[in-house]
Design a protein around this motif. Structure first.
Motif, PDB file in Angstrom:
ATOM      1  N   PHE A 195       0.820  -1.219   0.000  1.00  0.00           N
ATOM      2  CA  PHE A 195       0.000   0.000   0.000  1.00  0.00           C
ATOM      3  C   PHE A 195       0.851   1.265   0.000  1.00  0.00           C
ATOM      4  CE2 PHE A 195      -2.906   3.160   1.923  1.00  0.00           C
ATOM      5  CZ  PHE A 195      -3.990   3.007   1.069  1.00  0.00           C
ATOM      6  N   GLU A 196       2.151   1.135   0.168  1.00  0.00           N
ATOM      7  CA  GLU A 196       3.037   2.300   0.297  1.00  0.00           C
ATOM      8  C   GLU A 196       2.960   3.280  -0.875  1.00  0.00           C
ATOM      9  OE1 GLU A 196       6.530   4.540  -0.709  1.00  0.00           O
ATOM     10  OE2 GLU A 196       6.130   2.555  -1.577  1.00  0.00           O
ATOM     11  N   PRO A 197       2.851   2.830  -2.146  1.00  0.00           N
ATOM     12  CA  PRO A 197       2.829   3.805  -3.247  1.00  0.00           C
ATOM     13  C   PRO A 197       1.549   4.636  -3.330  1.00  0.00           C
ATOM     14  CG  PRO A 197       3.462   1.595  -4.015  1.00  0.00           C
ATOM     15  CD  PRO A 197       2.903   1.452  -2.644  1.00  0.00           C
ATOM     16  N   VAL A 198       0.460   4.214  -2.695  1.00  0.00           N
ATOM     17  CA  VAL A 198      -0.837   4.850  -2.920  1.00  0.00           C
ATOM     18  C   VAL A 198      -0.856   6.324  -2.516  1.00  0.00           C
ATOM     19  CG1 VAL A 198      -3.287   4.801  -2.314  1.00  0.00           C
ATOM     20  CG2 VAL A 198      -2.091   2.671  -2.851  1.00  0.00           C
ATOM     21  N   PRO A 199      -0.545   6.694  -1.249  1.00  0.00           N
ATOM     22  CA  PRO A 199      -0.579   8.123  -0.913  1.00  0.00           C
ATOM     23  C   PRO A 199       0.421   8.948  -1.715  1.00  0.00           C
ATOM     24  CG  PRO A 199       0.389   6.847   0.890  1.00  0.00           C
ATOM     25  CD  PRO A 199      -0.186   5.868  -0.070  1.00  0.00           C
ATOM     26  N   ARG A 200       1.550   8.368  -2.038  1.00  0.00           N
ATOM     27  CA  ARG A 200       2.555   9.098  -2.825  1.00  0.00           C
ATOM     28  C   ARG A 200       2.039   9.384  -4.243  1.00  0.00           C
ATOM     29  NH1 ARG A 200       6.402   6.157  -5.323  1.00  0.00           N
ATOM     30  NH2 ARG A 200       6.255   4.545  -3.725  1.00  0.00           N
TER      31      ARG A 200
END
Length: 457
Positions: A42-47
Motif C-alpha cells: 500500500f506504500e505507493p498509494v498516498p505518494r
C-alpha cells in the motif's frame, strides 16, 4: 376482505424490510471478509495520490493548493507536463515524473474537469457493447484517449526507461476519468512491451484511484496483477454500473440518479449481471479504505482491505451522504496517508521479531489470489474468461512486435479475424484492428487520430 388485508400487510412488511436493508447498507460491508493489506503493497498509494494532485498545479515550484505536508516531489524531476491545449481534447492533462528516489517513471493523469467540454466528449463517446478489446469490452472513449497518450509519449517513456538502466518501474496513475485512461493504457503496454522499449510485465503497474468502470469482468480479473484500484469507503463511481456517459449527463441530479439505480438493481439477479458480457467493472485488484462504522458518528482510523473479487465486486449502491465526497482525490490522499501511517506503525512493532507475513510469502499469496480469481471467473461462466493455462499460451502467441507487421498485413489479418468472429470465435480484438479504426497514417508515416466527420459520407 381479510385476504386483501393480509396481502397488503405482507407487501408493506416486505417494502419496510427492503428499505431497512438498503438504508442500513454501508460501504464497510463490501469488504467485510477481505484480508488486510500490508504496508509494503500500500506504500505507493498516498505518494501517487500526491503526484496526481500535482497535475492540477501549474507551477510546482510555487504551489497554490498543496496537500498537508506538501507534494513531497522534486519539481526538477518533472519531465513533461501536458495541458488541455496540448492534448487538443483527446485526453485529460497529465505529467511525466521520473522518481529517482523510488526508481519509478510515473505518468499521472488528472480526473474529470466539470468545466471542460473535451472531458465530456471522452465520456460520451461510448455505448454498451461498442468497443471490444483483448477478448472483452472496454469504454470506447477512454480507449481512444489511452491510445492517443501512448502514441504521443511512447518515445519519451521508453527513452526514460532505457536511460535509467531498464530497471525503473513504469507506473500509470489516474483519478476518476484519468483512472480509466491509465487502466486501458496499462493493458496496451502489457500486451505490447515493444512500445516502451521492452519493459517487462513485472515492472508495469497501474493505480486507479476512485476508478471508473471501464472494462468487462474477465479483463478486470485478468489484469489484477498489474492494475490496482483504490476506493474510499462509499465512493459512488466504482459501484454505479450505469454507463459513464449516462452518469455525467445527469451530473446536476446525481443523488436522484443514484437512488433510482439502487432501486432498479434490486430487481436484477446477480447471475444475470455476471452473464452480461457488456457490463463494465472497476479494474484489477481492489484496495478498500474503510473509516466509518454503522451507527457510529465521525471518522475512525482507516483500515485497508484488499482482494480480487469476482462476484460481489462493489455491486451495491451505498445511500450515503459521503458517496460524493469520498470520490474526491483530496479526501482519498488524506485518508490513504492516515491508513499508510497505521500500517507502518503496525509493521514497526515486528522489527524486534520476525514479521508475521514474510515478503516472499506475501508475493506468493498475491499470485495465488490472482490465479484463484481467474479460476473463479471461469467456474462462474463469466463471458470470455479463460483459465490460467490457456491465458499463458495465448500470451505467448501474441508477443509478436508491432513494428514487424506492415499495415497491409495487419489489414488482411483484421479481415480474417472479423470473419472468424462472425463464425463464433471468442471475440478477441487485435491491437492493429483498433489502430486502423481510430487512426490514419499521414505522409510521414505517423499515426494521427481520425477526426469525426461533420458532413454526410
Amino acid at each position: 376482505m381479510s385476504v386483501a388485508c393480509g396481502i397488503e400487510c405482507v407487501l408493506v412488511v416486505g417494502c419496510i424490510r427492503w428499505a431497512w436493508k438498503r438504508c442500513t447498507y454501508i460501504g464497510n460491508n463490501d469488504s467485510a471478509t477481505w484480508p488486510a493489506a500490508t504496508c509494503e503493497e500500500f506504500e505507493p498509494v498516498p505518494r501517487l495520490c500526491r503526484t496526481i494532485l500535482a497535475v492540477y498545479e501549474p507551477n510546482l515550484h510555487k504551489p497554490k493548493f498543496p496537500p498537508p505536508g506538501g507534494y513531497r516531489l522534486n519539481p526538477d524531476w518533472v519531465v513533461k507536463r501536458v495541458t488541455y491545449e496540448q492534448t487538443s481534447g483527446q485526453a485529460p492533462p497529465y505529467l511525466i515524473y521520473c522518481d529517482h528516489e523510488h526508481q519509478e517513471i510515473v505518468l499521472a493523469i488528472r480526473g474529470l474537469n466539470l468545466l471542460s467540454e473535451s472531458d465530456y466528449k471522452v465520456l460520451l463517446d461510448n455505448r454498451l457493447g461498442k468497443q471490444m478489446f483483448d477478448g472483452g469490452y472496454v469504454h470506447h472513449g477512454l480507449l481512444k484517449s489511452a491510445i492517443w497518450v501512448l502514441n504521443n509519449e511512447s518515445e519519451t517513456l521508453s527513452k526514460l526507461w532505457i536511460d535509467n538502466g531498464r530497471s525503473y518501474k513504469m507506473i500509470f496513475a489516474g483519478h476518476s476519468l484519468g483512472s480509466g485512461v491509465a487502466s486501458l493504457l496499462t493493458i496496451i503496454v502489457v500486451n505490447h512491451k515493444d512500445r516502451l522499449g521492452g519493459v517487462p510485465r513485472n515492472l508495469v503497474r497501474c493505480y486507479a484511484v476512485a476508478p471508473a468502470r471501464c472494462m468487462s469482468l474477465n479483463l478486470a480479473v485478468k489484469y489484477a496483477d498489474v492494475i490496482h484500484s483504490v476506493i474510499l469507503q462509499d465512493d459512488f463511481l466504482p459501484r454505479t454500473a450505469t454507463p459513464l456517459e449516462d452518469i455525467f449527463k445527469s451530473i446536476f441530479c446525481l443523488p436522484c440518479l443514484i437512488f433510482l439505480i439502487c432501486l432498479r438493481d434490486t430487481f436484477i439477479p446477480d447471475g444475470r449481471k455476471l452473464r452480461d458480457p457488456r457490463r463494465l467493472y472497476a479494474p484489477g485488484r481492489m484496495y478498500h479504505i474503510v473509516e466509518r462504522r454503522f451507527c457510529r458518528c465521525g471518522r475512525y482510523p482507516p483500515d485497508v482491505r484488499t482482494a480480487i473479487p469476482v462476484d460481489g465486486r462493489f455491486e451495491q449502491i451505498v445511500l450515503s451522504c459521503n458517496s460524493l465526497s469520498d470520490h474526491g482525490i483530496m479526501w482519498i490522499e488524506k485518508e490513504s496517508e492516515k491508513a499508510f501511517a497505521r500500517l507502518k506503525e503496525a509493521s514497526a512493532e515486528t522489527t524486534t521479531s520476525p514479521p508475521k507475513v514474510q515478503k516472499i510469502e506475501r508475493l506468493k499469496t498475491l499470485e495465488k489470489e490472482h490465479k484463484d480469481a481467474i479460476e473463479r471467473a471461469v467456474s462462474l461462466n463469466i463471458p470470455h474468461a479463460v483459465g490460467v493455462g490457456e491465458e499463458e499460451s495465448s500470451t505467448q502467441k501474441e508477443e509478436e512486435p508491432m513494428e514487424d507487421i506492415t499495415f497491409e498485413a495487419s489489414q488482411k489479418h483484421d479481415e480474417e479475424a472479423s470473419t472468424s468472429e462472425a463464425q463464433g470465435s471468442d471475440g478477441r480484438t487485435n491491437w492493429h484492428k483498433v489502430v486502423e479504426k481510430l487512426f490514419i497514417r499521414d505522409e510521414s508515416g505517423k499515426l494521427r487520430l481520425k477526426r469525426e466527420s461533420t458532413g454526410p459520407e
